[in-house]
Design an enzyme around this catalytic site. Sequence first.
Site, PDB file in Angstrom:
ATOM      1  N   SER A   1       0.808  -1.227   0.000  1.00  0.00           N
ATOM      2  CA  SER A   1       0.000   0.000   0.000  1.00  0.00           C
ATOM      3  C   SER A   1       0.839   1.273   0.000  1.00  0.00           C
ATOM      4  O   SER A   1       1.914   1.336   0.619  1.00  0.00           O
ATOM      5  CB  SER A   1      -0.875  -0.008   1.257  1.00  0.00           C
ATOM      6  OG  SER A   1      -1.412   1.256   1.490  1.00  0.00           O
TER       7      SER A   1
ATOM      8  N   GLU B   1       0.151   3.617   1.781  1.00  0.00           N
ATOM      9  CA  GLU B   1       0.221   4.045   3.190  1.00  0.00           C
ATOM     10  C   GLU B   1       1.635   3.833   3.746  1.00  0.00           C
ATOM     11  O   GLU B   1       1.997   4.453   4.751  1.00  0.00           O
ATOM     12  CB  GLU B   1      -0.769   3.248   4.039  1.00  0.00           C
ATOM     13  CG  GLU B   1      -2.167   3.799   4.056  1.00  0.00           C
ATOM     14  CD  GLU B   1      -2.305   5.105   4.831  1.00  0.00           C
ATOM     15  OE1 GLU B   1      -1.848   5.185   5.976  1.00  0.00           O
ATOM     16  OE2 GLU B   1      -2.873   6.052   4.268  1.00  0.00           O
TER      17      GLU B   1
ATOM     18  N   TYR C   1      -1.495   0.309  10.735  1.00  0.00           N
ATOM     19  CA  TYR C   1      -1.771  -0.349   9.449  1.00  0.00           C
ATOM     20  C   TYR C   1      -0.565  -0.204   8.520  1.00  0.00           C
ATOM     21  O   TYR C   1      -0.099  -1.177   7.923  1.00  0.00           O
ATOM     22  CB  TYR C   1      -3.023   0.269   8.811  1.00  0.00           C
ATOM     23  CG  TYR C   1      -3.241  -0.123   7.366  1.00  0.00           C
ATOM     24  CD1 TYR C   1      -3.865  -1.318   7.033  1.00  0.00           C
ATOM     25  CD2 TYR C   1      -2.828   0.715   6.321  1.00  0.00           C
ATOM     26  CE1 TYR C   1      -4.064  -1.677   5.705  1.00  0.00           C
ATOM     27  CE2 TYR C   1      -3.025   0.370   4.997  1.00  0.00           C
ATOM     28  CZ  TYR C   1      -3.636  -0.831   4.697  1.00  0.00           C
ATOM     29  OH  TYR C   1      -3.830  -1.173   3.375  1.00  0.00           O
TER      30      TYR C   1
HETATM   31  P1  NAP Z   1     -11.515  -4.628   1.938  1.00  0.00           P
HETATM   32  O1  NAP Z   1     -12.652  -4.288   1.050  1.00  0.00           O
HETATM   33  O2  NAP Z   1     -11.470  -4.089   3.328  1.00  0.00           O
HETATM   34  O3  NAP Z   1     -11.420  -6.237   2.003  1.00  0.00           O
HETATM   35  C1  NAP Z   1     -10.613  -6.872   2.947  1.00  0.00           C
HETATM   36  C2  NAP Z   1     -10.820  -8.378   2.817  1.00  0.00           C
HETATM   37  O4  NAP Z   1      -9.951  -9.049   3.767  1.00  0.00           O
HETATM   38  C3  NAP Z   1     -12.253  -8.861   3.123  1.00  0.00           C
HETATM   39  O5  NAP Z   1     -12.583  -9.852   2.181  1.00  0.00           O
HETATM   40  C4  NAP Z   1     -12.110  -9.481   4.510  1.00  0.00           C
HETATM   41  O6  NAP Z   1     -13.033 -10.499   4.752  1.00  0.00           O
HETATM   42  C5  NAP Z   1     -10.704 -10.066   4.405  1.00  0.00           C
HETATM   43  N1  NAP Z   1     -10.097 -10.390   5.712  1.00  0.00           N
HETATM   44  C6  NAP Z   1      -9.839  -9.535   6.720  1.00  0.00           C
HETATM   45  N2  NAP Z   1      -9.274 -10.176   7.741  1.00  0.00           N
HETATM   46  C7  NAP Z   1      -9.164 -11.485   7.361  1.00  0.00           C
HETATM   47  C8  NAP Z   1      -8.661 -12.657   7.984  1.00  0.00           C
HETATM   48  N3  NAP Z   1      -8.150 -12.637   9.218  1.00  0.00           N
HETATM   49  N4  NAP Z   1      -8.693 -13.827   7.298  1.00  0.00           N
HETATM   50  C9  NAP Z   1      -9.219 -13.874   6.044  1.00  0.00           C
HETATM   51  N5  NAP Z   1      -9.717 -12.804   5.415  1.00  0.00           N
HETATM   52  C10 NAP Z   1      -9.696 -11.619   6.057  1.00  0.00           C
HETATM   53  O7  NAP Z   1     -10.136  -4.209   1.251  1.00  0.00           O
HETATM   54  P2  NAP Z   1      -9.813  -3.802  -0.284  1.00  0.00           P
HETATM   55  O8  NAP Z   1     -10.023  -2.334  -0.447  1.00  0.00           O
HETATM   56  O9  NAP Z   1     -10.462  -4.774  -1.189  1.00  0.00           O
HETATM   57  O10 NAP Z   1      -8.240  -4.004  -0.314  1.00  0.00           O
HETATM   58  C11 NAP Z   1      -7.660  -5.268  -0.642  1.00  0.00           C
HETATM   59  C12 NAP Z   1      -6.229  -5.309  -0.139  1.00  0.00           C
HETATM   60  O11 NAP Z   1      -5.482  -4.259  -0.736  1.00  0.00           O
HETATM   61  C13 NAP Z   1      -6.082  -5.102   1.378  1.00  0.00           C
HETATM   62  O12 NAP Z   1      -4.975  -5.875   1.787  1.00  0.00           O
HETATM   63  C14 NAP Z   1      -5.739  -3.628   1.512  1.00  0.00           C
HETATM   64  O13 NAP Z   1      -5.016  -3.401   2.707  1.00  0.00           O
HETATM   65  C15 NAP Z   1      -4.897  -3.433   0.268  1.00  0.00           C
HETATM   66  N6  NAP Z   1      -4.875  -2.080  -0.305  1.00  0.00           N
HETATM   67  C16 NAP Z   1      -6.051  -1.457  -0.602  1.00  0.00           C
HETATM   68  C17 NAP Z   1      -6.024  -0.207  -1.204  1.00  0.00           C
HETATM   69  C18 NAP Z   1      -7.296   0.506  -1.573  1.00  0.00           C
HETATM   70  O14 NAP Z   1      -7.225   1.729  -1.816  1.00  0.00           O
HETATM   71  N7  NAP Z   1      -8.427  -0.170  -1.668  1.00  0.00           N
HETATM   72  C19 NAP Z   1      -4.775   0.404  -1.501  1.00  0.00           C
HETATM   73  C20 NAP Z   1      -3.603  -0.284  -1.194  1.00  0.00           C
HETATM   74  C21 NAP Z   1      -3.657  -1.550  -0.603  1.00  0.00           C
HETATM   75  P3  NAP Z   1     -14.443 -10.282   5.533  1.00  0.00           P
HETATM   76  O15 NAP Z   1     -15.469 -10.087   4.437  1.00  0.00           O
HETATM   77  O16 NAP Z   1     -14.602 -11.560   6.274  1.00  0.00           O
HETATM   78  O17 NAP Z   1     -14.284  -9.080   6.417  1.00  0.00           O
HETATM   79  O1  G4F Z   2     -10.555   6.815   2.530  1.00  0.00           O
HETATM   80  P1  G4F Z   2      -9.594   6.758   3.646  1.00  0.00           P
HETATM   81  O2  G4F Z   2     -10.101   6.201   4.937  1.00  0.00           O
HETATM   82  O3  G4F Z   2      -8.332   5.987   3.088  1.00  0.00           O
HETATM   83  P2  G4F Z   2      -6.798   5.878   3.532  1.00  0.00           P
HETATM   84  O4  G4F Z   2      -6.601   6.141   4.980  1.00  0.00           O
HETATM   85  O5  G4F Z   2      -6.008   6.689   2.569  1.00  0.00           O
HETATM   86  O6  G4F Z   2      -6.524   4.314   3.318  1.00  0.00           O
HETATM   87  C1  G4F Z   2      -6.983   3.624   2.152  1.00  0.00           C
HETATM   88  O7  G4F Z   2      -6.000   3.723   1.153  1.00  0.00           O
HETATM   89  C2  G4F Z   2      -4.748   3.075   1.473  1.00  0.00           C
HETATM   90  C3  G4F Z   2      -3.811   3.308   0.286  1.00  0.00           C
HETATM   91  O8  G4F Z   2      -3.135   4.535   0.463  1.00  0.00           O
HETATM   92  C4  G4F Z   2      -5.019   1.604   1.711  1.00  0.00           C
HETATM   93  F1  G4F Z   2      -3.850   0.958   1.951  1.00  0.00           F
HETATM   94  C5  G4F Z   2      -5.984   1.441   2.877  1.00  0.00           C
HETATM   95  O9  G4F Z   2      -6.286   0.059   3.059  1.00  0.00           O
HETATM   96  C6  G4F Z   2      -7.275   2.176   2.546  1.00  0.00           C
HETATM   97  O10 G4F Z   2      -7.902   1.519   1.467  1.00  0.00           O
HETATM   98  O11 G4F Z   2      -9.045   8.238   3.988  1.00  0.00           O
HETATM   99  C7  G4F Z   2      -8.503   9.090   3.012  1.00  0.00           C
HETATM  100  C8  G4F Z   2      -8.246  10.467   3.603  1.00  0.00           C
HETATM  101  C9  G4F Z   2      -7.483  10.486   4.929  1.00  0.00           C
HETATM  102  O12 G4F Z   2      -6.454  11.428   4.854  1.00  0.00           O
HETATM  103  C10 G4F Z   2      -8.496  10.910   5.978  1.00  0.00           C
HETATM  104  O13 G4F Z   2      -7.961  11.661   7.054  1.00  0.00           O
HETATM  105  O14 G4F Z   2      -9.512  11.094   3.890  1.00  0.00           O
HETATM  106  C11 G4F Z   2      -9.413  11.792   5.127  1.00  0.00           C
HETATM  107  N1  G4F Z   2     -10.736  11.934   5.715  1.00  0.00           N
HETATM  108  C12 G4F Z   2     -11.329  13.127   6.038  1.00  0.00           C
HETATM  109  N2  G4F Z   2     -12.521  12.908   6.609  1.00  0.00           N
HETATM  110  C13 G4F Z   2     -11.560  10.934   6.074  1.00  0.00           C
HETATM  111  C14 G4F Z   2     -12.691  11.543   6.635  1.00  0.00           C
HETATM  112  N3  G4F Z   2     -11.449   9.591   5.951  1.00  0.00           N
HETATM  113  C15 G4F Z   2     -12.488   8.825   6.387  1.00  0.00           C
HETATM  114  N4  G4F Z   2     -12.397   7.493   6.253  1.00  0.00           N
HETATM  115  N5  G4F Z   2     -13.619   9.380   6.964  1.00  0.00           N
HETATM  116  C16 G4F Z   2     -13.778  10.738   7.108  1.00  0.00           C
HETATM  117  O15 G4F Z   2     -14.778  11.215   7.618  1.00  0.00           O
END
Ligand code: NAP
Ligand code: G4F
Length: 338
Positions: free
Chosen positions: A128, A130, A152
């Site tokens: 990520s 992050e 995280y």
């Molecule tokens: P998400 O919607 O939160 O999905 C997370 C998945 O992980 C769900 O299917 C959840 O299952 C499963 N999970 C959590 N804990 C588990 C455990 N102990 N054993 C087995 N399964 C488990 O996340 P996403 O946005 O699709 O992201 C996918 C991956 O990419 C994650 O690793 C996230 O950290 C990473 N990532 C995401 C972003 C982004 O912007 N979306 C960016 C960079 C990296 P349940 O349905 O059972 O909760």
């Molecule tokens: O949408 P966010 O919660 O995503 P964040 O923290 O960037 O993390 C997501 O992206 C990561 C990749 O860079 C992934 F690895 C991670 O698993 C996840 O998918 O927040 C985005 C931004 C933050 O700066 C937060 O402070 O939005 C700002 N924000 C402002 N108000 C808020 C809010 N975020 C959330 N969730 N809720 C608010 O009310």
Amino acid sequence: MSRPKKALVTGITGQDGAYLAQFLLRKGYEVVGLVRRSSSPSLERLARLGVQNDVKLVEGDLGDQYSIINAVQAEQPAEFYNLAAQSFVPESWKTPVQTGEFTGLGVTRCLEAIRCVNPEIRFYQASSSEMYGKVLEVPQSEETPFYPRSPYGVAKVYGYWITVNYRESYGLHSSNGILFNHESPLRGHEFITRKVTSAVARIALGLQQELRLGNLEARRDWGFAGDYVEAMWLMLQQDEPDDFVISTNETHTVRELVEVAFRRVGITDWEQHVVIDPRFYRPAEVDLLIGDATKARTRLGWSPKVDFHGLVEMMVDEDIAWETERMQLAIHSDRLAA
Ligand code: NAP
Ligand code: G4F
């Protein structure tokens, strides 16, 4: 005729898992999803993409080594995509140990399963942006050092390095995708994009009055999840494993996101609806993310198709359709009950 390739996907019930399953099925793969036990597993995202009945589900948990070994042993996949994680950043301050257990150590359990059962299995780790946290360089590339700002982010740095380490120690084909924020109509409601687009839809339909938010000045590089899963697959098709940044190379503030979303429904005085709530500020913020995906473009031939405006508008439109459908269903059941 040769057998279809098989992929094992952890996190298949999440946003990326659903899009990746759809993508791999269209490529002719057999898709197996590892899901943790639940009294009612949520297959809603897979159902919304129409692939719920096309994937096989096996039980397993990133916290349990044997369950992952058993799944790999039984399924013998050619590719293993580790998407499972506790992925919501604010939650990681509340549950730092559990986040480290699943998001960090869980990666080692997947790699150990591959090493023990069949080291030929190719591995993708969902790393990520992050990890860049308090950024040491703008834009961020594969060469930028990490400085995570949340439990995280720290757990993801561990996952990144253990993936590199198993590649170097055991010769595994293990790759990191360093993905910047990617969103979609399937995004969880707690993340900022979906929180905003669903509230905007509800405000436009008269179902909600206000939207409570935290830091409007944070900047993110937001892309479309449907585009990003292709990059995951491309990484595992390369002769050599490697690490790639996947991003749009654009950055926007949360404030811009809010403006674009409200504009889509014809509301320009959006400040009237937004309340700043300190509960949504974080103990340590990631102020600015913008990725440099040159390596992915040149080596994988990957580039994003949906831009920021297209993404936000797509999400608002789907949330309007979704909320309208829910309203109509409620009216229909009220009539039946009357
Ligand atoms: P998400 O919607 O939160 O999905 C997370 C998945 O992980 C769900 O299917 C959840 O299952 C499963 N999970 C959590 N804990 C588990 C455990 N102990 N054993 C087995 N399964 C488990 O996340 P996403 O946005 O699709 O992201 C996918 C991956 O990419 C994650 O690793 C996230 O950290 C990473 N990532 C995401 C972003 C982004 O912007 N979306 C960016 C960079 C990296 P349940 O349905 O059972 O909760
Ligand atoms: O949408 P966010 O919660 O995503 P964040 O923290 O960037 O993390 C997501 O992206 C990561 C990749 O860079 C992934 F690895 C991670 O698993 C996840 O998918 O927040 C985005 C931004 C933050 O700066 C937060 O402070 O939005 C700002 N924000 C402002 N108000 C808020 C809010 N975020 C959330 N969730 N809720 C608010 O009310």
